[in-house]
Write an enzyme that holds these catalytic residues in place. Structure first.
Site, short mmCIF file in Angstrom:
data_model
loop_
_atom_site.label_atom_id
_atom_site.label_comp_id
_atom_site.label_asym_id
_atom_site.label_seq_id
_atom_site.Cartn_x
_atom_site.Cartn_y
_atom_site.Cartn_z
N ARG A 16 -9.08 1.09 8.63
CA ARG A 16 -8.69 -0.28 8.94
C ARG A 16 -9.76 -1.00 9.75
O ARG A 16 -9.61 -2.17 10.05
CB ARG A 16 -7.41 -0.26 9.76
CG ARG A 16 -6.12 -0.44 8.94
CD ARG A 16 -5.04 -0.49 9.95
NE ARG A 16 -3.79 -1.05 9.66
CZ ARG A 16 -2.73 -0.41 9.19
NH1 ARG A 16 -2.81 0.81 8.76
NH2 ARG A 16 -1.57 -1.00 9.13
N ARG B 290 11.85 -5.92 4.05
CA ARG B 290 11.44 -4.52 3.95
C ARG B 290 12.33 -3.60 4.77
O ARG B 290 12.61 -3.83 5.93
CB ARG B 290 9.99 -4.41 4.44
CG ARG B 290 9.46 -3.01 4.34
CD ARG B 290 7.98 -3.02 4.25
NE ARG B 290 7.35 -3.19 5.53
CZ ARG B 290 6.05 -3.02 5.73
NH1 ARG B 290 5.27 -2.69 4.71
NH2 ARG B 290 5.52 -3.18 6.91
N LYS C 87 0.83 -1.22 0.00
CA LYS C 87 0.00 0.00 0.00
C LYS C 87 0.86 1.26 0.00
O LYS C 87 0.59 2.20 -0.73
CB LYS C 87 -0.87 0.08 1.27
CG LYS C 87 -1.91 -0.96 1.42
CD LYS C 87 -2.78 -0.67 2.64
CE LYS C 87 -2.03 -0.57 3.95
NZ LYS C 87 -1.46 -1.81 4.46
N ARG D 55 0.60 -8.51 14.24
CA ARG D 55 -0.11 -7.49 13.45
C ARG D 55 -1.08 -8.15 12.48
O ARG D 55 -2.20 -7.69 12.31
CB ARG D 55 0.89 -6.62 12.67
CG ARG D 55 1.69 -5.69 13.54
CD ARG D 55 2.88 -5.17 12.79
NE ARG D 55 2.56 -4.07 11.90
CZ ARG D 55 3.34 -3.70 10.89
NH1 ARG D 55 4.44 -4.34 10.63
NH2 ARG D 55 3.01 -2.68 10.15
N ARG E 111 11.86 -1.62 10.32
CA ARG E 111 10.91 -1.17 11.33
C ARG E 111 10.84 -2.16 12.48
O ARG E 111 10.82 -3.36 12.25
CB ARG E 111 9.53 -1.02 10.70
CG ARG E 111 9.31 0.32 10.09
CD ARG E 111 8.10 0.33 9.23
NE ARG E 111 6.90 -0.18 9.88
CZ ARG E 111 5.70 -0.15 9.34
NH1 ARG E 111 5.55 0.39 8.14
NH2 ARG E 111 4.67 -0.62 9.97
P1 AMP Z 1 1.33 0.82 9.07
O1 AMP Z 1 2.58 1.56 8.76
O2 AMP Z 1 0.18 1.27 8.24
O3 AMP Z 1 1.51 -0.67 9.03
O4 AMP Z 1 0.93 1.20 10.59
C1 AMP Z 1 1.81 0.95 11.67
C2 AMP Z 1 1.01 0.88 12.96
O5 AMP Z 1 0.33 2.13 13.20
C3 AMP Z 1 -0.09 -0.16 12.98
O6 AMP Z 1 0.38 -1.45 13.31
C4 AMP Z 1 -1.03 0.42 14.03
O7 AMP Z 1 -0.51 0.21 15.34
C5 AMP Z 1 -0.96 1.91 13.74
N1 AMP Z 1 -1.98 2.31 12.73
C6 AMP Z 1 -1.75 2.74 11.48
N2 AMP Z 1 -2.90 3.01 10.84
C7 AMP Z 1 -3.89 2.75 11.72
C8 AMP Z 1 -5.32 2.81 11.67
N3 AMP Z 1 -5.97 3.20 10.55
N4 AMP Z 1 -6.01 2.46 12.78
C9 AMP Z 1 -5.39 2.07 13.90
N5 AMP Z 1 -4.05 1.96 14.02
C10 AMP Z 1 -3.30 2.29 12.94
#
Ligand code: AMP
Length: 217
Positions: free
Chosen positions: A87, A126, A12, A170, A159
């Site tokens: 999400r 990654r 994404k 996750r 990360r």
């Molecule tokens: P990502 O980089 O999109 O994988 O997001 C990293 C982390 O941020 C996720 O594992 C969640 O803890 C938090 N996070 C990101 N987007 C959301 C969302 N839309 N709702 C809730 N938590 C989020």
């Protein structure tokens, strides 16, 4: 107003940044916003820290408030590509209400579909820029110079939440609510599925075609 959906590691972030650049849209990535808040030591970052560490979702109320602030800013006026939001079903419903307030609606939701075993392999390779959050992949999307960001020259890092045990948590935590969001857009005739195992350029082309209405659900 384009929504990109997909599991952790589906691509994404890569797609959203390409599409935002090509179409002059704002790339609104909630994960990036949380990571930035963490880096800057803001109260929002402090709240998000524990959830992110455990691979859990940050509560809807906090996430929705953060998105509402960005949508009210001038940077969102030209249009937005949403990456990692919504999400949950509550976030999808809140997003509809928010964009309606700004006199617009979600034009399309694209699910970048990747099987779970492929996700696990991908996330292991990654790397990301700690300054600008540009994602790279060791084999699929490497930087021009190994270990260095193409955009700002910063040393790339892995990360913390991409470590295998956090990554599995996750997926367990985040896949069921994502299914609800996918169903939400499918019910409204707004969903297009794109095969996320294709090369980056092919996924971009299919996503743009969907956004332009060239591919019907
Ligand atoms: P990502 O980089 O999109 O994988 O997001 C990293 C982390 O941020 C996720 O594992 C969640 O803890 C938090 N996070 C990101 N987007 C959301 C969302 N839309 N709702 C809730 N938590 C989020």
């Amino acid at each position: 107003m384009l929504v990109l959906l997909g599991a952790v590691g589906a691509g994404k972030g890569t797609q959203a940044s390409i599409i935002a650049r090509e179409r002059g849209l704002l790339h609104l990535a909630t994960g990036d916003l949380f990571r930035r808040a963490l880096r800057d030591g803001t109260p929002l970052g402090e709240v998000a820290r524990g959830y992110m560490r455990r691979g859990e979702l940050v509560p809807d109320e906090i996430t929705i408030r953060m998105v509402a602030e960005v949508l009210a800013s001038p940077s969102a006026r030209a249009g937005v590509v949403f990456d990692g939001f919504p999400r949950t079903l509550a976030q999808a419903q809140a997003l509809d209400a928010l964009v309606a307030e700004h006199g617009t609606g979600i034009s399309r939701a694209v699910l970048i579909d990747v099987p779970e075993d492929v996700l696990v392999a991908r996330v292991a390779g990654r790397w990301v820029c700690p300054q600008c959050d540009t994602p790279y992949h060791l084999t699929d999307d490497p930087p021009r110079q190994p270990g260095v960001c193409d955009r700002d020259g910063a040393a790339l890092v892995q990360r913390e939440d991409d470590r295998p045990e956090v990554f599995r948590a996750r997926l367990r935590e985040q896949l069921p609510p994502l299914d609800d969001v996918v169903a939400y857009y499918a019910d409204r005739g707004l969903l297009t599925r794109v095969d996320g195992r294709q090369p980056v350029e092919a996924v971009t082309a299919a996503t743009l075609a969907a956004a332009d209405g060239d591919i019907l659900p």
